[in-house]
Scaffold this motif. Structure first.
Motif, short mmCIF file in Angstrom:
data_model
loop_
_atom_site.label_atom_id
_atom_site.label_comp_id
_atom_site.label_asym_id
_atom_site.label_seq_id
_atom_site.Cartn_x
_atom_site.Cartn_y
_atom_site.Cartn_z
N SER A 118 45.79 49.95 49.11
CA SER A 118 45.34 51.32 48.86
C SER A 118 46.55 52.23 48.69
CB SER A 118 44.45 51.81 50.00
OG SER A 118 45.19 51.85 51.20
N PRO A 152 41.74 53.20 46.46
CA PRO A 152 42.08 51.79 46.24
C PRO A 152 42.97 51.67 45.00
CG PRO A 152 39.80 52.21 45.63
CD PRO A 152 40.32 53.46 46.25
N ILE A 153 43.88 50.73 45.00
CA ILE A 153 44.79 50.55 43.87
C ILE A 153 44.02 50.31 42.57
CG2 ILE A 153 46.55 48.98 42.91
CD1 ILE A 153 47.69 50.87 44.95
N SER A 154 42.85 49.69 42.66
CA SER A 154 42.07 49.42 41.44
C SER A 154 41.55 50.70 40.80
CB SER A 154 40.90 48.50 41.78
OG SER A 154 40.04 49.12 42.72
#
Length: 84
Positions: A2, A16-18
């Protein structure tokens, strides 16, 4: 993984990185860096694949799809524009 972000008032948000599409140091970019990002964003706007249930991404696939449907609807005849 994150990413924790904070605004100038100290409020924090965890992503979140996504969920991160692009990350760059906006306050320390040179003029040429800013122009490069501007041009890359326009290129992405025009050519990127749709994402997030077709609410984000490029417009080129939509233009091609619209043209394909119009060709099917008119039996492949050339579409004529109306005189102005």
């Amino acid at each position: 993984f994150s990413l924790t972000l904070a605004d100038v008032n100290g409020r924090e948000a965890v992503l979140p990185i996504s969920a991160v599409v692009r990350l760059y140091p906006a306050n320390s970019l040179s003029l040429f860096d800013k122009i490069g990002i501007y041009l890359s964003r326009w290129t992405e706007y025009l050519t990127a694949e749709p994402r997030e249930a077709n609410t984000e991404g490029g417009v080129f696939p939509a233009i091609v799809g619209t043209r394909a449907i119009a060709n099917l609807a008119f039996g492949g005849r050339r579409l004529q524009s109306l005189p102005v």
